[in-house]
Design a protein around this motif. Structure first.
Motif, short mmCIF file in Angstrom:
data_model
loop_
_atom_site.label_atom_id
_atom_site.label_comp_id
_atom_site.label_asym_id
_atom_site.label_seq_id
_atom_site.Cartn_x
_atom_site.Cartn_y
_atom_site.Cartn_z
N ARG A 86 45.39 36.98 24.09
CA ARG A 86 44.64 35.85 23.97
C ARG A 86 45.37 34.74 24.89
N LYS A 87 46.31 35.06 25.67
CA LYS A 87 46.86 34.25 26.70
C LYS A 87 47.07 35.12 27.87
N PRO A 88 46.09 35.34 28.39
CA PRO A 88 46.08 36.27 29.68
C PRO A 88 46.41 35.30 30.94
N ILE A 89 47.51 35.66 31.84
CA ILE A 89 47.71 34.96 32.91
C ILE A 89 47.13 35.25 34.31
N ALA A 90 47.10 36.60 34.17
CA ALA A 90 46.36 37.32 35.62
C ALA A 90 46.24 38.75 35.09
N ARG A 91 45.24 39.39 35.80
CA ARG A 91 45.19 40.85 35.67
C ARG A 91 45.41 41.86 37.23
N LEU A 92 45.68 42.62 37.43
CA LEU A 92 45.84 43.30 38.53
C LEU A 92 45.20 44.58 38.46
N HIS A 93 43.91 44.71 39.32
CA HIS A 93 43.06 45.93 39.28
C HIS A 93 43.35 46.71 40.69
N PHE A 94 44.38 47.42 40.52
CA PHE A 94 44.83 48.23 41.50
C PHE A 94 44.34 49.71 41.34
N ASN A 95 43.59 50.31 40.46
CA ASN A 95 43.43 51.31 40.36
C ASN A 95 42.10 51.85 40.99
N GLY A 96 41.73 51.34 41.99
CA GLY A 96 40.62 51.55 42.79
C GLY A 96 41.20 52.24 44.02
N LYS A 97 40.55 53.10 44.63
CA LYS A 97 40.95 53.80 45.86
C LYS A 97 41.08 52.97 46.93
N LYS A 98 40.43 52.25 47.08
CA LYS A 98 40.35 50.98 48.40
C LYS A 98 40.81 49.79 48.33
N GLN A 99 39.85 49.04 47.67
CA GLN A 99 40.00 47.59 47.36
C GLN A 99 40.70 47.27 46.19
N LYS A 100 41.89 46.34 46.36
CA LYS A 100 42.53 45.85 45.37
C LYS A 100 42.10 44.41 44.89
N PHE A 101 42.27 44.09 43.57
CA PHE A 101 41.50 42.83 43.18
C PHE A 101 42.66 42.15 42.23
N LEU A 102 42.82 40.77 42.31
CA LEU A 102 43.69 40.05 41.69
C LEU A 102 42.81 39.16 40.45
N GLY A 103 42.86 39.33 39.19
CA GLY A 103 42.15 38.44 38.35
C GLY A 103 42.68 37.28 38.07
N VAL A 104 42.21 36.26 38.08
CA VAL A 104 42.71 34.85 37.50
C VAL A 104 41.74 34.37 36.45
N PHE A 105 42.18 33.47 35.77
CA PHE A 105 41.45 32.90 34.59
C PHE A 105 41.55 31.46 34.99
N ASP A 106 40.07 30.71 34.23
CA ASP A 106 40.02 29.44 34.55
C ASP A 106 40.48 28.93 32.79
N GLN A 107 40.05 27.53 32.70
CA GLN A 107 40.38 26.97 31.25
C GLN A 107 39.80 27.74 30.13
N ASP A 108 38.70 28.11 30.53
CA ASP A 108 37.96 28.93 29.55
C ASP A 108 38.14 30.40 29.35
N LYS A 109 39.24 30.77 30.09
CA LYS A 109 39.62 32.06 29.88
C LYS A 109 38.62 33.13 30.37
#
Length: 365
Positions: A313-336
């Protein structure tokens, strides 16, 4: 931004734009002026701080110019000579620096192509620029041990005495590290012989040399990988244990939350080295707000989660690195609410440092 974050952001800019830079002037405008301004902290538009095309008559060489002179209290402190991006730096490029070093008060000279910065002083002979740099900064492969020394050159904390005192040690340590790196990449006969004669009792013949060349190369690479893995294990060791939970906090944890946690943990997970490296970057950013042991991670099939207090319930970030090509960084706003940002390299995580810190502050509040 922290000093290291600004350095990482400039490195990212250089990496993204280097192929579009074709001239020396473009290199100055795109890379070197931002380095002087954002990294060293000098106002490139103030002639009392930065003088472009600095001229000082040197013997019969009249009207020669050094690309930039950085001034403090009306005196030249740092001379900078620039070359075109991607052009390898050679000592022959520093002819003006050698001459100007002897006729100004400058104790620091810099030769750069916008990607690599070679810093020189006068360790070997007073008022005569050394032929070898005491510090080499490569923005394509930043040596973090050099960042504190580089910071001593900045406007706010300029400390010439400390720089000069540390220069000799930096010079030789840097040369030794570069020599070792070269041997790891392309070992010379002396390097092969050194190790072979310590493990092989026979004569060091041509056949033996050929045999042990591949063995020494493989062994050194495996040794380096083992060291990296050991450091990662050590760095992550503290994160395998959750912080102590007080009675009040423990009482607030329900079976539903425990069940949800269990559902999010996946049994068919492969945690990659790249995910762990990304986690270390996020953790380093978050540590400005909380103790490092509170920044935890959980891996899942679809993403690598970085959490505060190991609480989903306290996410700081998520790393979406499982794709074969593009990587994504997930960040959160005040509403999560998560927003995914495409990234090309791990260095780009630093660009979202304020958002990451903001998430941590929200949970602290």
């Amino acid at each position: 931004m922290e000093f290291s974050e600004m350095l990482a952001a400039l490195a990212l800019k250089v990496r993204n734009q280097r192929d579009a830079i074709q001239t020396e002037e473009a290199t100055k405008n795109a890379f070197i002026m931002p380095f002087i301004s954002t990294i060293l902290g000098y106002d490139v538009f103030n002639p009392l701080e930065v003088v472009p095309e600095f001229t000082a008559d040197v013997g019969v060489k009249k009207g020669e110019k050094v690309d930039y002179a950085i001034m403090r209290d009306g005196e030249v402190q740092i001379l900078i000579e620039c070359k075109k991006s991607k052009e390898p730096l050679r000592i022959e490029h520093a002819s003006q620096l050698f001459r100007y070093f002897a006729v100004t008060n400058a104790r620091i000279a810099v030769l750069t192509n916008g990607e690599t910065y070679q810093f020189y002083t006068d360790l070997d002979a007073p008022n005569r620029m050394d032929e070898k740099p005491f510090l080499v900064l490569d923005l394509m492969d930043i040596d973090e041990t050099l960042i504190p020394e580089l910071r001593k050159l900045t406007k706010d904390v300029f400390d010439l005495d400390s720089i000069i005192n540390a220069a000799e040690e930096l010079k030789y340590i840097g040369q030794i590290k570069r020599t070792i790196a070269a041997q790891f990449k392309d070992p010379q006969d002396e390097w092969i012989r050194f190790f072979t004669t310590r493990v092989y009792d026979g004569a060091f013949t041509q056949k033996v040399r050929e045999q042990f060349t591949s063995l020494v190369t493989k062994a050194t690479k495996q040794f380096l990988n083992d060291q990296v893995n050991d450091r990662l294990k050590t760095a992550l060791g503290a994160s395998t244990f959750s912080p102590a939970i007080g009675d009040a906090q423990a009482a607030s944890i329900t079976s539903q939350e425990v069940a949800e946690d269990d559902l999010e943990r996946d049994t068919e997970i492969q945690t990659t080295l790249e995910e762990l490296e990304g986690y270390q970057i996020v953790k380093a950013i978050a540590c400005s707000e909380v103790k490092p042991q509170r920044v935890m991670h959980r891996d899942a099939k679809s993403y690598f989660a970085i959490l505060l207090d190991d609480n989903n319930r306290k996410p700081i970030a998520r790393l979406h690195f499982n794709g074969k090509k593009q990587k994504f960084l997930g960040v959160f706003d005040q509403d999560k609410v998560e927003t995914r940002h495409p990234i090309e390299s791990l260095d780009e995580i630093y660009l979202f440092a304020e958002t990451i810190r903001g998430s941590v502050k929200t949970y602290q509040d």
